[in-house]
Motif scaffolding. Sequence first.
Motif, mmCIF file in Angstrom:
data_model
loop_
_atom_site.group_PDB
_atom_site.id
_atom_site.type_symbol
_atom_site.label_atom_id
_atom_site.label_comp_id
_atom_site.label_asym_id
_atom_site.label_seq_id
_atom_site.Cartn_x
_atom_site.Cartn_y
_atom_site.Cartn_z
ATOM 1 N N ALA A 206 -8.054 11.697 9.005
ATOM 2 C CA ALA A 206 -6.977 10.501 8.155
ATOM 3 C C ALA A 206 -6.624 9.707 9.030
ATOM 4 C CB ALA A 206 -5.988 11.529 7.793
ATOM 5 N N TYR A 207 -5.742 8.920 8.666
ATOM 6 C CA TYR A 207 -4.888 8.032 8.873
ATOM 7 C C TYR A 207 -3.329 8.399 8.848
ATOM 8 C CZ TYR A 207 -9.077 4.976 9.252
ATOM 9 O OH TYR A 207 -10.069 4.643 9.624
ATOM 10 N N TYR A 208 -2.288 8.312 10.024
ATOM 11 C CA TYR A 208 -0.781 8.350 9.335
ATOM 12 C C TYR A 208 -0.776 7.200 9.807
ATOM 13 C CZ TYR A 208 -2.726 13.119 9.402
ATOM 14 O OH TYR A 208 -2.867 15.072 9.206
ATOM 15 N N ILE A 209 0.722 6.834 9.603
ATOM 16 C CA ILE A 209 1.554 5.753 10.156
ATOM 17 C C ILE A 209 2.648 6.542 10.425
ATOM 18 C CG2 ILE A 209 0.555 3.495 8.638
ATOM 19 C CD1 ILE A 209 3.153 4.231 6.667
ATOM 20 N N ALA A 210 4.033 6.630 11.302
ATOM 21 C CA ALA A 210 4.709 6.731 11.780
ATOM 22 C C ALA A 210 6.017 5.362 11.228
ATOM 23 C CB ALA A 210 4.704 7.248 13.300
ATOM 24 N N LEU B 87 -5.553 2.903 2.253
ATOM 25 C CA LEU B 87 -5.171 1.827 0.960
ATOM 26 C C LEU B 87 -3.874 2.668 0.212
ATOM 27 C CD1 LEU B 87 -8.504 0.486 -0.271
ATOM 28 C CD2 LEU B 87 -6.826 0.019 1.689
ATOM 29 N N THR B 88 -4.047 4.355 0.367
ATOM 30 C CA THR B 88 -3.406 5.016 -0.258
ATOM 31 C C THR B 88 -2.625 5.546 0.416
ATOM 32 O OG1 THR B 88 -4.142 5.294 -2.679
ATOM 33 C CG2 THR B 88 -2.638 6.295 -2.044
ATOM 34 N N TRP B 89 -0.822 6.093 0.368
ATOM 35 C CA TRP B 89 -0.501 6.826 1.248
ATOM 36 C C TRP B 89 0.677 7.997 0.344
ATOM 37 C CZ3 TRP B 89 -0.567 5.989 6.585
ATOM 38 C CH2 TRP B 89 -1.556 5.073 6.773
ATOM 39 N N ALA C 162 0.800 -1.308 -0.020
ATOM 40 C CA ALA C 162 0.313 0.067 0.674
ATOM 41 C C ALA C 162 0.976 1.278 0.205
ATOM 42 C CB ALA C 162 -0.611 -0.620 1.292
ATOM 43 N N TYR C 163 2.021 0.879 0.412
ATOM 44 C CA TYR C 163 2.958 2.863 0.368
ATOM 45 C C TYR C 163 4.400 1.755 0.438
ATOM 46 C CZ TYR C 163 5.442 5.516 2.627
ATOM 47 O OH TYR C 163 6.676 6.987 3.501
ATOM 48 N N ARG C 164 5.210 2.261 -0.356
ATOM 49 C CA ARG C 164 6.304 2.160 -0.247
ATOM 50 C C ARG C 164 6.768 3.364 -0.201
ATOM 51 N NH1 ARG C 164 10.038 -1.565 -4.783
ATOM 52 N NH2 ARG C 164 9.444 -3.328 -3.018
ATOM 53 N N PRO C 165 7.852 3.540 0.482
ATOM 54 C CA PRO C 165 8.870 5.592 0.809
ATOM 55 C C PRO C 165 9.875 5.613 -0.736
ATOM 56 C CG PRO C 165 9.462 3.892 2.446
ATOM 57 C CD PRO C 165 8.758 2.942 2.012
ATOM 58 N N ALA C 166 10.169 6.477 -1.081
ATOM 59 C CA ALA C 166 11.247 6.454 -2.103
ATOM 60 C C ALA C 166 12.508 6.326 -1.682
ATOM 61 C CB ALA C 166 11.265 8.378 -2.687
ATOM 62 N N ALA C 167 12.881 6.541 -0.604
ATOM 63 C CA ALA C 167 13.392 5.727 0.247
ATOM 64 C C ALA C 167 13.781 5.125 1.418
ATOM 65 C CB ALA C 167 14.714 6.674 0.172
ATOM 66 N N PHE D 30 7.001 9.206 8.446
ATOM 67 C CA PHE D 30 5.339 9.554 8.323
ATOM 68 C C PHE D 30 5.084 9.600 7.111
ATOM 69 C CE2 PHE D 30 7.635 11.466 12.095
ATOM 70 C CZ PHE D 30 6.874 11.674 13.305
ATOM 71 N N ALA D 31 3.873 8.801 7.158
ATOM 72 C CA ALA D 31 2.838 9.004 6.060
ATOM 73 C C ALA D 31 1.440 8.954 6.330
ATOM 74 C CB ALA D 31 2.994 7.995 4.572
ATOM 75 N N ARG D 32 0.614 9.888 5.131
ATOM 76 C CA ARG D 32 -0.395 10.077 5.631
ATOM 77 C C ARG D 32 -2.041 8.971 4.516
ATOM 78 N NH1 ARG D 32 -4.524 14.077 4.401
ATOM 79 N NH2 ARG D 32 -5.928 14.706 6.096
ATOM 80 N N SER D 33 -3.167 9.214 4.977
ATOM 81 C CA SER D 33 -4.249 8.446 4.016
ATOM 82 C C SER D 33 -5.315 9.269 4.079
ATOM 83 C CB SER D 33 -3.738 6.994 4.186
ATOM 84 O OG SER D 33 -4.802 6.393 3.327
ATOM 85 N N THR D 34 -5.809 8.996 3.479
ATOM 86 C CA THR D 34 -7.389 9.169 3.874
ATOM 87 C C THR D 34 -8.614 7.824 3.780
ATOM 88 O OG1 THR D 34 -7.750 10.243 1.079
ATOM 89 C CG2 THR D 34 -6.669 11.724 2.530
ATOM 90 N N ASP D 35 -7.891 7.102 3.050
ATOM 91 C CA ASP D 35 -8.791 5.720 3.134
ATOM 92 C C ASP D 35 -7.866 4.494 3.288
ATOM 93 O OD1 ASP D 35 -6.495 5.872 1.151
ATOM 94 O OD2 ASP D 35 -7.570 5.100 -1.047
#
Length: 304
Positions: A90-94, A113-115, A70-75, A106-111
Amino acid sequence: MSAIRWNRRSVLASMAVLSVGAGLGGRTAIARAAATTRYTMTAFTNGSDTDLYVYESEDAAHFTLLRAGAYRPAAGLVRDPSLLRHSDEAYYIAYTTAGDGHTIGFARSTDRLTWTHLSDYPVPVSGAEAAWAPTWFDLIPGYVGVLVSISQGYGFRPYLIVTADPARPVWSSPIPLAGIGPQRPGHLGYIDTAVVARDGSYYAFTKNESSKYIELAVATTPLGPYRFIGTGDWAGWGTPREGHCVIELPDGGHRIYFDAYTEKRYFYSDSHDGFRTWTAPVELPGLSGTVRHVTVLPEPAGAQ
């Protein structure tokens, strides 16, 4: 924007208006008013520590995959992803970005599934050599915090940073949790600390990095000082164990999920007497052997 000026005294002042029994993840108060039938899990896996996996359950035990990758950081990595739903809905991951260094992501999503990547934040702790397992800390009114395990070359201890808005964070200076850290020369300290509020006290579940047991400490304020009330194999979970997450169940009990990482197995265990005793560990059906270091977020039925 200027940095948040935050110290132990200002935390205690804020806590004066916190209602007794606040919970983890910003949803426990709602859970007490209505049964929670949706549980979202985020994890990395034995196969990938650069991809976020998202799962869902109706019973907090049997999870189905919503999205792999669902999410892969650029680095960097996306290890130990801790999940929060904030008041902006919204949803947040650390997450841990690397095995060494002092940066968390940190990343953010509203659903779910897409971060969208928000930032990689270098935690400003002098001499930090590793920053692991950032865990959301939602127990201070008007603020959101993150507990992060920091090593300064002689063992890990948890530090708290806080912000008023995780979407546009201005982080406070890090504050160590008193009473949780290297106990003696050569002790490796504590990682994966997660704090749960219950009946006016604060319970820290934390992995003793020397013994590899998940241990339990308690305090009367969220910053401590903490004293240990469960050490060694006090709960019967065994060792080595880590990557734990504690949630409240609809009946008022609690469930802990934890990673038996050397065995590539994942378990959960329940308590219904204020963390004094726990059920025998049950292997997480369908996902044991796949997921690593999960976070489970309970929400009310019908949450969008």
